[in-house]
Design a protein around this motif. Structure first.
Motif, PDB file in Angstrom:
ATOM      1  N   GLY A 230       5.072   4.054   3.170  1.00 41.63           N
ATOM      2  CA  GLY A 230       5.533   4.784   4.349  1.00 41.63           C
ATOM      3  C   GLY A 230       7.039   4.734   4.490  1.00 41.63           C
ATOM      4  O   GLY A 230       7.686   5.743   4.788  1.00 41.63           O
TER       5      GLY A 230
ATOM      6  N   ARG B 113      -1.252   9.523  -1.399  1.00 48.04           N
ATOM      7  CA  ARG B 113      -1.521   8.399  -0.495  1.00 48.04           C
ATOM      8  C   ARG B 113      -0.755   8.479   0.814  1.00 48.04           C
ATOM      9  O   ARG B 113      -1.033   7.709   1.726  1.00 48.04           O
ATOM     10  CB  ARG B 113      -1.175   7.075  -1.186  1.00 48.04           C
ATOM     11  CG  ARG B 113      -2.032   6.779  -2.397  1.00 48.04           C
ATOM     12  CD  ARG B 113      -3.462   6.567  -1.978  1.00 48.04           C
ATOM     13  NE  ARG B 113      -4.287   6.168  -3.113  1.00 48.04           N
ATOM     14  CZ  ARG B 113      -5.522   6.578  -3.290  1.00 48.04           C
ATOM     15  NH1 ARG B 113      -6.084   7.383  -2.421  1.00 48.04           N
ATOM     16  NH2 ARG B 113      -6.205   6.169  -4.328  1.00 48.04           N
ATOM     17  N   ALA B 114       0.199   9.407   0.905  1.00 50.87           N
ATOM     18  CA  ALA B 114       0.996   9.511   2.130  1.00 50.87           C
ATOM     19  C   ALA B 114       1.551  10.920   2.259  1.00 50.87           C
ATOM     20  O   ALA B 114       1.811  11.585   1.250  1.00 50.87           O
ATOM     21  CB  ALA B 114       2.130   8.493   2.107  1.00 50.87           C
TER      22      ALA B 114
ATOM     23  N   MET C  89       1.877   9.829   7.808  1.00 54.15           N
ATOM     24  CA  MET C  89       0.660   9.035   7.647  1.00 54.15           C
ATOM     25  C   MET C  89       0.530   8.501   6.235  1.00 54.15           C
ATOM     26  O   MET C  89       0.923   9.146   5.267  1.00 54.15           O
ATOM     27  CB  MET C  89      -0.571   9.822   8.058  1.00 54.15           C
ATOM     28  CG  MET C  89      -0.844  11.079   7.298  1.00 54.15           C
ATOM     29  SD  MET C  89      -2.195  12.025   8.033  1.00 54.15           S
ATOM     30  CE  MET C  89      -1.352  12.781   9.401  1.00 54.15           C
ATOM     31  N   VAL C  90      -0.025   7.299   6.174  1.00 53.10           N
ATOM     32  CA  VAL C  90      -0.278   6.612   4.909  1.00 53.10           C
ATOM     33  C   VAL C  90      -1.754   6.242   4.897  1.00 53.10           C
ATOM     34  O   VAL C  90      -2.297   5.775   5.896  1.00 53.10           O
ATOM     35  CB  VAL C  90       0.596   5.341   4.789  1.00 53.10           C
ATOM     36  CG1 VAL C  90       0.263   4.565   3.526  1.00 53.10           C
ATOM     37  CG2 VAL C  90       2.077   5.704   4.826  1.00 53.10           C
ATOM     38  N   HIS C  91      -2.391   6.443   3.744  1.00 50.04           N
ATOM     39  CA  HIS C  91      -3.809   6.099   3.633  1.00 50.04           C
ATOM     40  C   HIS C  91      -4.005   4.645   4.041  1.00 50.04           C
ATOM     41  O   HIS C  91      -3.211   3.774   3.656  1.00 50.04           O
ATOM     42  CB  HIS C  91      -4.306   6.323   2.202  1.00 50.04           C
ATOM     43  CG  HIS C  91      -5.789   6.267   2.100  1.00 50.04           C
ATOM     44  ND1 HIS C  91      -6.471   5.069   1.988  1.00 50.04           N
ATOM     45  CD2 HIS C  91      -6.717   7.253   2.148  1.00 50.04           C
ATOM     46  CE1 HIS C  91      -7.762   5.324   1.951  1.00 50.04           C
ATOM     47  NE2 HIS C  91      -7.943   6.637   2.040  1.00 50.04           N
ATOM     48  N   PRO C  92      -5.060   4.358   4.804  1.00 47.53           N
ATOM     49  CA  PRO C  92      -5.289   2.984   5.279  1.00 47.53           C
ATOM     50  C   PRO C  92      -5.298   1.928   4.170  1.00 47.53           C
ATOM     51  O   PRO C  92      -4.823   0.808   4.372  1.00 47.53           O
ATOM     52  CB  PRO C  92      -6.648   3.070   5.973  1.00 47.53           C
ATOM     53  CG  PRO C  92      -6.770   4.501   6.376  1.00 47.53           C
ATOM     54  CD  PRO C  92      -6.051   5.295   5.321  1.00 47.53           C
TER      55      PRO C  92
ATOM     56  N   CYS D 185      -3.466   1.793   1.669  1.00 52.75           N
ATOM     57  CA  CYS D 185      -2.137   1.649   1.079  1.00 52.75           C
ATOM     58  C   CYS D 185      -1.080   1.229   2.092  1.00 52.75           C
ATOM     59  O   CYS D 185       0.106   1.178   1.757  1.00 52.75           O
ATOM     60  CB  CYS D 185      -1.720   2.967   0.434  1.00 52.75           C
ATOM     61  SG  CYS D 185      -2.810   3.474  -0.895  1.00 52.75           S
ATOM     62  N   GLN D 186      -1.480   0.946   3.310  1.00 50.70           N
ATOM     63  CA  GLN D 186      -0.512   0.590   4.333  1.00 50.70           C
ATOM     64  C   GLN D 186       0.061  -0.800   4.099  1.00 50.70           C
ATOM     65  O   GLN D 186      -0.552  -1.643   3.457  1.00 50.70           O
ATOM     66  CB  GLN D 186      -1.156   0.700   5.713  1.00 50.70           C
ATOM     67  CG  GLN D 186      -1.464   2.142   6.055  1.00 50.70           C
ATOM     68  CD  GLN D 186      -2.155   2.315   7.386  1.00 50.70           C
ATOM     69  OE1 GLN D 186      -2.457   1.368   8.092  1.00 50.70           O
ATOM     70  NE2 GLN D 186      -2.425   3.566   7.735  1.00 50.70           N
ATOM     71  N   ARG D 187       1.269  -0.974   4.629  1.00 51.73           N
ATOM     72  CA  ARG D 187       1.996  -2.257   4.553  1.00 51.73           C
ATOM     73  C   ARG D 187       2.403  -2.632   3.132  1.00 51.73           C
ATOM     74  O   ARG D 187       2.526  -3.806   2.796  1.00 51.73           O
ATOM     75  CB  ARG D 187       1.200  -3.370   5.200  1.00 51.73           C
ATOM     76  CG  ARG D 187       0.926  -3.129   6.680  1.00 51.73           C
ATOM     77  CD  ARG D 187       0.860  -4.463   7.352  1.00 51.73           C
ATOM     78  NE  ARG D 187       0.751  -4.442   8.769  1.00 51.73           N
ATOM     79  CZ  ARG D 187       1.774  -4.424   9.627  1.00 51.73           C
ATOM     80  NH1 ARG D 187       2.991  -4.308   9.192  1.00 51.73           N
ATOM     81  NH2 ARG D 187       1.570  -4.489  10.909  1.00 51.73           N
TER      82      ARG D 187
ATOM     83  N   VAL E  65      -7.207   8.892   7.567  1.00 55.18           N
ATOM     84  CA  VAL E  65      -6.352   8.218   8.538  1.00 55.18           C
ATOM     85  C   VAL E  65      -6.945   8.360   9.944  1.00 55.18           C
ATOM     86  O   VAL E  65      -7.007   7.385  10.699  1.00 55.18           O
ATOM     87  CB  VAL E  65      -4.911   8.767   8.474  1.00 55.18           C
ATOM     88  CG1 VAL E  65      -4.073   8.248   9.634  1.00 55.18           C
ATOM     89  CG2 VAL E  65      -4.267   8.400   7.140  1.00 55.18           C
TER      90      VAL E  65
ATOM     91  N   LYS F  17      -7.683   5.163  12.217  1.00 55.42           N
ATOM     92  CA  LYS F  17      -6.654   4.991  13.249  1.00 55.42           C
ATOM     93  C   LYS F  17      -6.929   6.012  14.352  1.00 55.42           C
ATOM     94  O   LYS F  17      -6.230   7.003  14.481  1.00 55.42           O
ATOM     95  CB  LYS F  17      -5.248   5.223  12.670  1.00 55.42           C
ATOM     96  CG  LYS F  17      -4.868   4.264  11.600  1.00 55.42           C
ATOM     97  CD  LYS F  17      -4.600   2.899  12.167  1.00 55.42           C
ATOM     98  CE  LYS F  17      -4.091   1.984  11.066  1.00 55.42           C
ATOM     99  NZ  LYS F  17      -3.981   0.626  11.468  1.00 55.42           N
TER     100      LYS F  17
END
Length: 171
Positions: free
Chosen positions: A95, A61-62, A84-87, A89-91, A16, A20
């Motif tokens: 989260g 993953r989070a 935080m959420v692994h990039p 797995c976002q959206r 992350v 980010k």
């Protein structure tokens, strides 16, 4: 907490941080992320923070942490931090499910509210608002990045539906 989980949390934190950036040069960012992850994991092992994890296909993953207050006059609320959420797995709702689980756990533990601070960002602010948080203040210019960009910190609060005492404004 086992070594495998600890390793997975640190790896997630580094992934992350790499995608980010919190305003630090990459070499500093990696070291700072590792130290912060280790510090939070140490707190969880001591029982001074609660680690919550989100998985997808049996992979970590989070993560987030709930930190209780040690002051007796603020023991009715806790702080949500390091969400935080692994990039990759976002959206996808992970989260939101993690934050929802954190709020449920806090309520089950008898907390009346959860507080968090986040970097001012329209997407983050909208995300946390959709999870039930409301803005209660800002710290203007609290984050200064290495390239001199300046950002506010947003203070967010989520009441948990437990009977709230009447507010005494001190007047």
């Amino acid at each position: 907490m086992g070594k495998t989980l600890r390793h997975q949390v640190v790896a997630l934190w580094l992934d992350v941080a790499a995608t980010k950036p919190p305003g630090l040069p990459p070499q500093v960012r990696t070291g700072a992320a590792r130290r912060r992850a280790e510090c939070m994991l140490d707190s969880a092992e001591r029982g001074t923070a609660r680690l919550l994890v989100g998985t997808e296909a049996e992979h970590l993953r989070a993560v987030c942490f709930l930190v209780p207050n040690t002051s007796p006059v603020m023991a009715h609320w806790c702080m949500l931090t390091a969400v935080m959420v692994h990039p990759s797995c976002q959206r996808r709702g992970l989260g939101r499910r993690l934050v929802s689980h954190a709020l449920e756990w806090a309520q089950e533990m008898g907390y009346e509210a959860v507080y968090l601070i986040a970097r001012a960002d329209r997407w983050l602010e909208a995300f946390y608002a959709s999870c039930g948080f409301r803005e209660v203040g800002r710290s203007p210019g609290a984050i200064r990045e290495h390239d001199h960009r300046i950002h506010d910190l947003v203070h967010l609060w989520c009441g948990l539906g437990i009977a709230q005492p009447t507010h005494d404004s001190g007047q």
